[in-house]
Design a protein around this motif. Sequence first.
Motif, PDB file in Angstrom:
ATOM      1  N   GLU A 251      70.544  74.645  21.436  1.00  0.00           N
ATOM      2  CA  GLU A 251      70.991  75.576  20.414  1.00  0.00           C
ATOM      3  C   GLU A 251      69.885  76.533  19.983  1.00  0.00           C
ATOM      4  O   GLU A 251      70.122  77.475  19.241  1.00  0.00           O
ATOM      5  CB  GLU A 251      71.502  74.810  19.181  1.00  0.00           C
ATOM      6  N   LYS A 252      68.655  76.265  20.448  1.00  0.00           N
ATOM      7  CA  LYS A 252      67.480  77.086  20.131  1.00  0.00           C
ATOM      8  C   LYS A 252      67.313  77.245  18.618  1.00  0.00           C
ATOM      9  O   LYS A 252      67.061  78.324  18.098  1.00  0.00           O
ATOM     10  CB  LYS A 252      67.601  78.472  20.789  1.00  0.00           C
ATOM     11  N   GLU A 253      67.458  76.128  17.895  1.00  0.00           N
ATOM     12  CA  GLU A 253      67.290  76.129  16.450  1.00  0.00           C
ATOM     13  C   GLU A 253      66.410  74.959  16.034  1.00  0.00           C
ATOM     14  O   GLU A 253      66.389  73.918  16.702  1.00  0.00           O
ATOM     15  CB  GLU A 253      68.638  76.017  15.738  1.00  0.00           C
ATOM     16  N   PHE A 254      65.664  75.140  14.954  1.00  0.00           N
ATOM     17  CA  PHE A 254      64.954  74.004  14.391  1.00  0.00           C
ATOM     18  C   PHE A 254      64.935  74.110  12.879  1.00  0.00           C
ATOM     19  O   PHE A 254      65.112  75.192  12.303  1.00  0.00           O
ATOM     20  CB  PHE A 254      63.549  73.864  14.981  1.00  0.00           C
ATOM     21  N   TRP A 255      64.786  72.968  12.237  1.00  0.00           N
ATOM     22  CA  TRP A 255      64.799  72.924  10.781  1.00  0.00           C
ATOM     23  C   TRP A 255      63.816  71.867  10.302  1.00  0.00           C
ATOM     24  O   TRP A 255      63.401  70.977  11.042  1.00  0.00           O
ATOM     25  CB  TRP A 255      66.205  72.656  10.246  1.00  0.00           C
ATOM     26  N   VAL A 256      63.452  71.979   9.031  1.00  0.00           N
ATOM     27  CA  VAL A 256      62.476  71.082   8.419  1.00  0.00           C
ATOM     28  C   VAL A 256      63.116  70.432   7.195  1.00  0.00           C
ATOM     29  O   VAL A 256      63.709  71.116   6.356  1.00  0.00           O
ATOM     30  CB  VAL A 256      61.202  71.844   7.994  1.00  0.00           C
ATOM     31  N   SER A 257      62.994  69.109   7.098  1.00  0.00           N
ATOM     32  CA  SER A 257      63.507  68.367   5.953  1.00  0.00           C
ATOM     33  C   SER A 257      62.396  67.503   5.373  1.00  0.00           C
ATOM     34  O   SER A 257      61.547  66.998   6.113  1.00  0.00           O
ATOM     35  CB  SER A 257      64.682  67.467   6.354  1.00  0.00           C
ATOM     36  N   VAL A 258      62.386  67.336   4.059  1.00  0.00           N
ATOM     37  CA  VAL A 258      61.385  66.494   3.401  1.00  0.00           C
ATOM     38  C   VAL A 258      62.080  65.280   2.792  1.00  0.00           C
ATOM     39  O   VAL A 258      63.246  65.343   2.388  1.00  0.00           O
ATOM     40  CB  VAL A 258      60.609  67.259   2.306  1.00  0.00           C
ATOM     41  N   MET A 259      61.346  64.178   2.750  1.00  0.00           N
ATOM     42  CA  MET A 259      61.887  62.949   2.157  1.00  0.00           C
ATOM     43  C   MET A 259      61.510  62.888   0.679  1.00  0.00           C
ATOM     44  O   MET A 259      60.329  62.966   0.327  1.00  0.00           O
ATOM     45  CB  MET A 259      61.359  61.712   2.887  1.00  0.00           C
ATOM     46  N   GLU A 260      62.506  62.736  -0.167  1.00  0.00           N
ATOM     47  CA  GLU A 260      62.275  62.614  -1.602  1.00  0.00           C
ATOM     48  C   GLU A 260      61.929  61.163  -1.951  1.00  0.00           C
ATOM     49  O   GLU A 260      62.042  60.260  -1.119  1.00  0.00           O
ATOM     50  CB  GLU A 260      63.515  63.073  -2.375  1.00  0.00           C
ATOM     51  N   LYS A 261      61.511  60.926  -3.177  1.00  0.00           N
ATOM     52  CA  LYS A 261      61.137  59.579  -3.612  1.00  0.00           C
ATOM     53  C   LYS A 261      62.299  58.601  -3.516  1.00  0.00           C
ATOM     54  O   LYS A 261      62.100  57.391  -3.376  1.00  0.00           O
ATOM     55  CB  LYS A 261      60.595  59.623  -5.046  1.00  0.00           C
ATOM     56  N   THR A 262      63.515  59.123  -3.585  1.00  0.00           N
ATOM     57  CA  THR A 262      64.701  58.271  -3.507  1.00  0.00           C
ATOM     58  C   THR A 262      64.983  57.815  -2.071  1.00  0.00           C
ATOM     59  O   THR A 262      65.837  56.967  -1.842  1.00  0.00           O
ATOM     60  CB  THR A 262      65.929  59.031  -4.031  1.00  0.00           C
ATOM     61  N   GLY A 263      64.277  58.398  -1.091  1.00  0.00           N
ATOM     62  CA  GLY A 263      64.540  58.091   0.308  1.00  0.00           C
ATOM     63  C   GLY A 263      65.522  59.049   0.954  1.00  0.00           C
ATOM     64  O   GLY A 263      65.767  58.970   2.164  1.00  0.00           O
ATOM     65  N   SER A 264      66.094  59.951   0.161  1.00  0.00           N
ATOM     66  CA  SER A 264      67.027  60.931   0.710  1.00  0.00           C
ATOM     67  C   SER A 264      66.261  62.112   1.310  1.00  0.00           C
ATOM     68  O   SER A 264      65.089  62.339   1.000  1.00  0.00           O
ATOM     69  CB  SER A 264      67.979  61.425  -0.390  1.00  0.00           C
TER      70      SER A 264
END
Length: 362
Positions: A251-264
Amino acid sequence: MSEFLPEVLVVEILARLSMKDLSRFRCVCKTWRDLINHRGFAERYREISQVRFVSFYHKGLYLLDVVGKNVVIKNPHKLDFPLDEAIIDESTCVLHCHGTLCVAVKNHTLTVWNPYSKQFKTIPNPGIYRDSNILGFGYDPVSQDYKLVTFIDELVSSTAHVFEFRTGSWREGVPVPYPDWHYRERVGTFLDQYIYWIAYRSSVDRFILCFNLSTYEYRKLALPVYNQVVTCSWLGVTSQKLCVIEYVPWEKEFWVSVMEKTGSWNKIISLSVSDFIDVLDDKYDYQVEFVSFTKNNDVVVTFTGYYDGVEREVREREKKKMLLFKTGDSTFEQVRLCNSLVGFRFLTEYVETPVIIDRIFI
């Protein structure tokens, strides 16, 4: 010192000097020496210092600064590796913690090395060892000790082995019940007192393996739901949070996600390779090779492009591009090397520290 400037201001001034200057200023007086050697000063120095990158190039290790005012790298700094460079090759991996590097080379040797203090130490082999063994390097604030982690596969389990620099010996941790786990990257990501790896048993059984440097226990953390079919993922740290960087090649796409203190998980960046079309040659098939963060939470992305046509010479059928995505205004800058990025392989982030970690090099 306090007669002229408050200590907090002196710290802020000294923390903006080069490592070379700090080495000189340690000799000014006992007060400055103790201040510069203090762990609190080292932490402040790391907060201010820019992230640079250790890279493999021409059978050596180089340090690249890609976030300065000048985005043209004219003279990459070659690191003076203390051992014979003949043992450095494409299989070399590098881990970083508090200004000290752990280098795993092709003869299965682990060498811990501080490029600025010139101190180094060869770590004894814990036993059966392969280039595929995962590795971790971090600091345990509970025991106030630096530690190396590797997993040794056995018939029915895979056991963590931890090297304690305080004792100079390896200790066994809790066995992992599934020796058939595979790992996205050999090098673990260190944050606080934990080391993380992306692990999987199948395309649908993917997770993060979290290892505690204090208790030597592990646990499994869930990846973002939309990550389960992603084949290219990296772990990193941004704003003192664990993040996962994901790339979908088809799909030639990338994304960045961070982990919150809740684990989500909270997705903070979503990009398409088409966003880079003004700086990438559309005749090449570009794939994401390396992704990391700077101290300003900007994103460094390295692309390798492949050309399938026959009309170009072999050396022209591969291109490498490095881009700096500025999250503040969502703009891109191309980072250029004086000649070419071809041949560079980015290994790890690196942040200087003024502390001479004597405990490691006893």
